[in-house]
Write an enzyme that holds these catalytic residues in place. Structure first.
Site, mmCIF file in Angstrom:
data_model
loop_
_atom_site.group_PDB
_atom_site.id
_atom_site.type_symbol
_atom_site.label_atom_id
_atom_site.label_comp_id
_atom_site.label_asym_id
_atom_site.label_seq_id
_atom_site.Cartn_x
_atom_site.Cartn_y
_atom_site.Cartn_z
ATOM 1 N N ALA A 1 -19.965 32.324 -25.161
ATOM 2 C CA ALA A 1 -20.455 32.111 -23.801
ATOM 3 C C ALA A 1 -21.798 32.828 -23.675
ATOM 4 C CB ALA A 1 -19.450 32.647 -22.791
ATOM 5 N N GLY B 1 -16.518 32.168 -27.240
ATOM 6 C CA GLY B 1 -16.310 30.808 -26.749
ATOM 7 C C GLY B 1 -16.609 29.750 -27.806
ATOM 8 N N GLU C 1 -13.490 29.529 -29.706
ATOM 9 C CA GLU C 1 -12.511 28.871 -28.828
ATOM 10 C C GLU C 1 -12.780 27.370 -28.738
ATOM 11 O OE1 GLU C 1 -13.431 31.895 -25.751
ATOM 12 O OE2 GLU C 1 -11.260 32.030 -25.553
ATOM 13 N N GLU D 1 -15.370 39.423 -27.994
ATOM 14 C CA GLU D 1 -15.421 39.742 -26.560
ATOM 15 C C GLU D 1 -15.142 41.207 -26.263
ATOM 16 O OE1 GLU D 1 -14.050 36.975 -27.822
ATOM 17 O OE2 GLU D 1 -14.458 35.262 -26.495
#
Ligand code: HXC
Length: 257
Positions: free
Chosen positions: A65, A108, A111, A131
């Site tokens: 992200a 992300g 993911e 993260e």
């Protein structure tokens, strides 16, 4: 439709989506996630397309992200933005999604790869959920899908330390379906998607749904759903054609009916 942060092409019956923010290592900002969702949904709705490949660049599939975008956000900002809705459009795609990963697939980005049905990785790929080093945890299903893909021990190792694993470890651990030399990554991913697209589509979408049921329901319920789909496929013309062609020793002509 034309997009700024993703490139969209077709290769025969394969839809190819390329994440395209190379200067930021394909960091997944809100615009990219929205455009990726739109691109995948458009291919899902297109009868001419049988499977979709999602790839990044050479250095990064996606480095997570967008930290620049998240840095000053409050709980309320993140809660109200709820990017989950955009991500769900990928999960709602009924056609098989192949992730072609080279370079970094972090946070992300990892993911996103795990939301796809098959991960093909270049030998230089690196996976991780860093993260924790930013004071957060994975937020797009990473803890859940990683634990299911590689088991508790390795999922805890990665999520709690934030370390990366290389492509060999990822393949050994069951996260990656196939490893290929970097220069052949796109070609191999498209070949796999093309093979999938050539097979009878009703059975293909049913198969994806059935395998996914293994992760979303208890064994008995997943097996019941599988059995129902198995039986239902005997109502398709492609089942008759596929079995007749086998017995007559000829190539089947599938019509996706
Ligand atoms: C914003 C990013 C970025 C990111 C890299 N960049 N990752 N920008 N968000 N996630 C930018 C850098 O700021 C830099 O911009 C440019 O891309 C090149 O990156 P470098 O760090 O200079 O490259 P390099 O030294 O090769 O290191 C590559 C890297 C590193 C190992 C991938 O960039 C890195 O660690 N990135 C962050 C990875 C991460 O923590 N991801 C998790 C994010 S949280 P400039 O302008 O300086 O050139 C997350 C949460 C998901 O994903 C769930 C939320 C709900």
């Amino acid at each position: 439709p034309s997009f700024e942060t993703v490139l969209v092409e077709t290769r025969g019956a394969v839809g190819l989506v390329t994440l395209n923010r190379p200067k930021a290592m394909n960091a997944l900002n809100a615009q990219l996630v929205r455009e990726l969702g739109d691109a995948v949904a458009a291919f899902d709705a297109d009868d001419a397309i049988g499977a979709v490949v999602i790839r990044g660049g050479e250095k990064a599939f996606a480095a997570g992200a967008d930290i620049r975008e998240m840095a000053e956000q409050s709980f309320s900002d993140v809660y109200l933005a709820d990017l989950g809705a955009a991500w769900r459009r990928l999960l709602d795609c009924r056609k098989p999604l192949v992730a072609a990963v080279s370079g970094y697939a972090l946070g992300g980005g990892c993911e996103l790869a795990m939301m796809c049905d098959i991960i093909i990785a270049a030998e230089d790929a690196r996976f991780g959920q860093p993260e924790i080093t930013l004071g957060i945890i994975p937020g797009f299903g990473g803890t859940q899908r990683l634990a299911r893909a590689v088991g508790k021990a390795k999922a805890m190792d990665l999520v709690l330390t934030g370390r990366m694993m290389d492509a060999q470890e990822a393949e050994r651990s069951g996260l990656v379906a196939r490893l290929v030399p970097a220069e052949r990554l796109t070609e191999e991913a498209i070949a796999i998607a093309d093979r999938i697209a050539s097979l009878p589509r009703v059975a293909t979408l049913s198969a994806k749904e059935a395998v996914n049921a293994a992760f979303e329901s208890p064994l008995s319920e997943g097996a019941r759903a599988e059995r129902r789909s198995f039986q239902a496929l005997f109502a398709t013309e492609d089942q008759k054609e596929g079995m007749a062609a086998f017995l007559e020793k000829r190539k089947p002509q599938f019509r996706n009916r």
